[in-house]
Write a protein that holds these residues in place. Sequence first.
Motif, PDB file in Angstrom:
ATOM      1  N   GLY A   9       0.847  -1.181   0.000  1.00  0.00           N
ATOM      2  CA  GLY A   9       0.000   0.000   0.000  1.00  0.00           C
ATOM      3  C   GLY A   9       0.882   1.230   0.000  1.00  0.00           C
ATOM      4  N   GLY A  10       0.267   2.362  -0.146  1.00  0.00           N
ATOM      5  CA  GLY A  10       1.019   3.613  -0.170  1.00  0.00           C
ATOM      6  C   GLY A  10       1.653   3.926   1.176  1.00  0.00           C
ATOM      7  N   PRO A  11       2.390   5.014   1.238  1.00  0.00           N
ATOM      8  CA  PRO A  11       3.031   5.404   2.485  1.00  0.00           C
ATOM      9  C   PRO A  11       2.005   5.665   3.584  1.00  0.00           C
ATOM     10  CG  PRO A  11       3.759   6.810   0.663  1.00  0.00           C
ATOM     11  CD  PRO A  11       2.660   5.947   0.150  1.00  0.00           C
ATOM     12  N   VAL A 102      -0.887 -11.758  -0.545  1.00  0.00           N
ATOM     13  CA  VAL A 102      -0.595 -10.330  -0.697  1.00  0.00           C
ATOM     14  C   VAL A 102      -1.846  -9.525  -0.371  1.00  0.00           C
ATOM     15  CG1 VAL A 102       0.196  -8.516  -2.264  1.00  0.00           C
ATOM     16  CG2 VAL A 102       1.124 -10.853  -2.476  1.00  0.00           C
ATOM     17  N   VAL A 103      -1.711  -8.641   0.618  1.00  0.00           N
ATOM     18  CA  VAL A 103      -2.824  -7.794   1.050  1.00  0.00           C
ATOM     19  C   VAL A 103      -2.433  -6.336   0.819  1.00  0.00           C
ATOM     20  CG1 VAL A 103      -4.305  -7.089   2.966  1.00  0.00           C
ATOM     21  CG2 VAL A 103      -3.521  -9.470   2.808  1.00  0.00           C
ATOM     22  N   ARG A 104      -3.243  -5.655   0.030  1.00  0.00           N
ATOM     23  CA  ARG A 104      -3.022  -4.229  -0.227  1.00  0.00           C
ATOM     24  C   ARG A 104      -3.901  -3.415   0.709  1.00  0.00           C
ATOM     25  NH1 ARG A 104      -5.945  -0.755  -3.634  1.00  0.00           N
ATOM     26  NH2 ARG A 104      -4.882   1.242  -3.878  1.00  0.00           N
ATOM     27  N   LEU A 105      -3.259  -2.558   1.481  1.00  0.00           N
ATOM     28  CA  LEU A 105      -3.960  -1.655   2.386  1.00  0.00           C
ATOM     29  C   LEU A 105      -4.105  -0.310   1.691  1.00  0.00           C
ATOM     30  CD1 LEU A 105      -1.890  -2.458   5.599  1.00  0.00           C
ATOM     31  CD2 LEU A 105      -3.974  -3.567   4.785  1.00  0.00           C
ATOM     32  N   GLN A 106      -5.237   0.316   1.902  1.00  0.00           N
ATOM     33  CA  GLN A 106      -5.432   1.639   1.320  1.00  0.00           C
ATOM     34  C   GLN A 106      -6.139   2.533   2.321  1.00  0.00           C
ATOM     35  OE1 GLN A 106      -7.668  -0.527  -1.804  1.00  0.00           O
ATOM     36  NE2 GLN A 106      -9.083   1.211  -1.701  1.00  0.00           N
ATOM     37  N   VAL A 107      -5.783   3.806   2.250  1.00  0.00           N
ATOM     38  CA  VAL A 107      -6.421   4.840   3.059  1.00  0.00           C
ATOM     39  C   VAL A 107      -6.571   6.076   2.185  1.00  0.00           C
ATOM     40  CG1 VAL A 107      -5.487   4.012   5.268  1.00  0.00           C
ATOM     41  CG2 VAL A 107      -4.237   5.758   3.988  1.00  0.00           C
ATOM     42  N   THR A 108      -7.401   7.005   2.616  1.00  0.00           N
ATOM     43  CA  THR A 108      -7.508   8.274   1.900  1.00  0.00           C
ATOM     44  C   THR A 108      -6.216   9.060   2.087  1.00  0.00           C
ATOM     45  OG1 THR A 108      -8.417   9.436   3.809  1.00  0.00           O
ATOM     46  CG2 THR A 108     -10.016   8.373   2.311  1.00  0.00           C
ATOM     47  N   MET A 109      -5.981  10.027   1.220  1.00  0.00           N
ATOM     48  CA  MET A 109      -4.790  10.873   1.349  1.00  0.00           C
ATOM     49  C   MET A 109      -4.802  11.617   2.678  1.00  0.00           C
ATOM     50  SD  MET A 109      -1.921  11.971   0.257  1.00  0.00           S
ATOM     51  CE  MET A 109      -1.753  11.787  -1.495  1.00  0.00           C
ATOM     52  N   ASP A 110      -5.960  12.119   3.094  1.00  0.00           N
ATOM     53  CA  ASP A 110      -6.042  12.822   4.379  1.00  0.00           C
ATOM     54  C   ASP A 110      -5.637  11.908   5.527  1.00  0.00           C
ATOM     55  OD1 ASP A 110      -6.861  15.167   3.167  1.00  0.00           O
ATOM     56  OD2 ASP A 110      -8.994  14.877   3.625  1.00  0.00           O
ATOM     57  N   GLU A 111      -6.113  10.672   5.500  1.00  0.00           N
ATOM     58  CA  GLU A 111      -5.777   9.728   6.566  1.00  0.00           C
ATOM     59  C   GLU A 111      -4.294   9.357   6.512  1.00  0.00           C
ATOM     60  OE1 GLU A 111      -6.144   7.098   9.870  1.00  0.00           O
ATOM     61  OE2 GLU A 111      -7.150   8.939   9.222  1.00  0.00           O
ATOM     62  N   ARG A 115      -1.753   9.910   9.589  1.00  0.00           N
ATOM     63  CA  ARG A 115      -0.931   8.838  10.149  1.00  0.00           C
ATOM     64  C   ARG A 115       0.559   9.173  10.049  1.00  0.00           C
ATOM     65  NH1 ARG A 115      -3.662   3.034   8.463  1.00  0.00           N
ATOM     66  NH2 ARG A 115      -5.767   3.505   9.215  1.00  0.00           N
ATOM     67  N   ALA A 116       0.953   9.833   8.979  1.00  0.00           N
ATOM     68  CA  ALA A 116       2.366  10.160   8.779  1.00  0.00           C
ATOM     69  C   ALA A 116       2.879  11.143   9.820  1.00  0.00           C
ATOM     70  CB  ALA A 116       2.572  10.722   7.373  1.00  0.00           C
ATOM     71  N   MET A 117       1.979  11.940  10.386  1.00  0.00           N
ATOM     72  CA  MET A 117       2.394  12.928  11.382  1.00  0.00           C
ATOM     73  C   MET A 117       2.929  12.282  12.655  1.00  0.00           C
ATOM     74  SD  MET A 117      -0.632  15.741  10.803  1.00  0.00           S
ATOM     75  CE  MET A 117      -0.223  16.629  12.282  1.00  0.00           C
ATOM     76  N   SER A 118       2.579  11.009  12.880  1.00  0.00           N
ATOM     77  CA  SER A 118       2.992  10.348  14.124  1.00  0.00           C
ATOM     78  C   SER A 118       4.276   9.538  13.973  1.00  0.00           C
ATOM     79  CB  SER A 118       1.863   9.429  14.608  1.00  0.00           C
ATOM     80  OG  SER A 118       1.686   8.365  13.692  1.00  0.00           O
ATOM     81  N   THR A 120       8.452   9.218  11.917  1.00  0.00           N
ATOM     82  CA  THR A 120       9.522   9.844  11.155  1.00  0.00           C
ATOM     83  C   THR A 120       9.271   9.567   9.678  1.00  0.00           C
ATOM     84  OG1 THR A 120      11.058   9.459  12.969  1.00  0.00           O
ATOM     85  CG2 THR A 120      12.017   9.961  10.818  1.00  0.00           C
ATOM     86  N   LEU A 121       9.332  10.598   8.876  1.00  0.00           N
ATOM     87  CA  LEU A 121       9.081  10.459   7.450  1.00  0.00           C
ATOM     88  C   LEU A 121      10.392  10.659   6.697  1.00  0.00           C
ATOM     89  CD1 LEU A 121       6.579   9.861   5.782  1.00  0.00           C
ATOM     90  CD2 LEU A 121       6.268  12.296   5.476  1.00  0.00           C
ATOM     91  N   TYR A 122      10.724   9.710   5.832  1.00  0.00           N
ATOM     92  CA  TYR A 122      11.957   9.777   5.068  1.00  0.00           C
ATOM     93  C   TYR A 122      11.723  10.229   3.630  1.00  0.00           C
ATOM     94  CZ  TYR A 122      13.688   7.239   9.065  1.00  0.00           C
ATOM     95  OH  TYR A 122      14.021   6.883  10.344  1.00  0.00           O
ATOM     96  N   LEU A 123      10.514  10.612   3.333  1.00  0.00           N
ATOM     97  CA  LEU A 123      10.145  11.066   1.998  1.00  0.00           C
ATOM     98  C   LEU A 123       9.852  12.560   2.032  1.00  0.00           C
ATOM     99  CD1 LEU A 123       7.482   8.293   1.276  1.00  0.00           C
ATOM    100  CD2 LEU A 123       9.792   8.370   0.338  1.00  0.00           C
ATOM    101  N   THR A 124      10.058  13.219   0.910  1.00  0.00           N
ATOM    102  CA  THR A 124       9.596  14.601   0.809  1.00  0.00           C
ATOM    103  C   THR A 124       8.076  14.571   0.706  1.00  0.00           C
ATOM    104  OG1 THR A 124       9.626  14.675  -1.607  1.00  0.00           O
ATOM    105  CG2 THR A 124      11.700  15.230  -0.473  1.00  0.00           C
ATOM    106  N   GLY A 125       7.455  15.697   0.904  1.00  0.00           N
ATOM    107  CA  GLY A 125       6.000  15.769   0.754  1.00  0.00           C
ATOM    108  C   GLY A 125       5.559  15.372  -0.638  1.00  0.00           C
ATOM    109  N   GLU A 126       6.327  15.780  -1.641  1.00  0.00           N
ATOM    110  CA  GLU A 126       6.000  15.436  -3.027  1.00  0.00           C
ATOM    111  C   GLU A 126       6.147  13.931  -3.267  1.00  0.00           C
ATOM    112  OE1 GLU A 126       7.438  16.487  -7.586  1.00  0.00           O
ATOM    113  OE2 GLU A 126       8.266  17.624  -5.902  1.00  0.00           O
TER     114      GLU A 126
END
Length: 170
Positions: A9-11, A102-111, A115-118, A120-126
């Motif tokens: 799934g996405g980040p 294989v299980v793909r998890l998905q969430v909305t971009m807002d979610e 979740r990313a706020m909690s 350490t993020l190693y990616l740029t926002g873009e």
Amino acid sequence: MRPPLVLTGGPAVGKSSTARLLAQLRPRAAVIDVDDVRHLVVSGHAAPWEGEDGQRQQRLGVENACSLARNFVAQGIETVLADVITPDTMPLYRRWLPNAVVVRLQVTMDEAQRRAMSRTLYLTGEEFENLHMEDARHPPPADHHLDVTDYDINEQVAAIAALWKHDPRR
């Protein structure tokens, strides 16, 4: 013994956190975060979106992670892998871990951003947004697709544990 479980799934969908909690529920289990395997390349590391070298390292990361998983399984250790799988890397998982669930998890971009706020993020926002949108536009052909936008971590773990235990392909 259960077959290897691959969470994708996405980040910030909870792949790594869920993988660890699922492994803790099993008598003998290992977790392989494929990003950790890729980051074993310290000098000259290239992200998957950084040209041909990045693509080559992405494939090598999948190959090495699947090799680790096969070694764990051969020793009776159930294995959970976490990776952002693409339509290009999915065939590699199918080749090297043919019985994996294989299980793909998905969430909305807002979610995802919440979740990313909690953590350490190693990616740029873009990069974060591009990976999330690419997963939404071109999801890999997973065995199960699960929208976990409204799940807390315990609900997420329980839903995936049930899929892993009762996968109809077995």
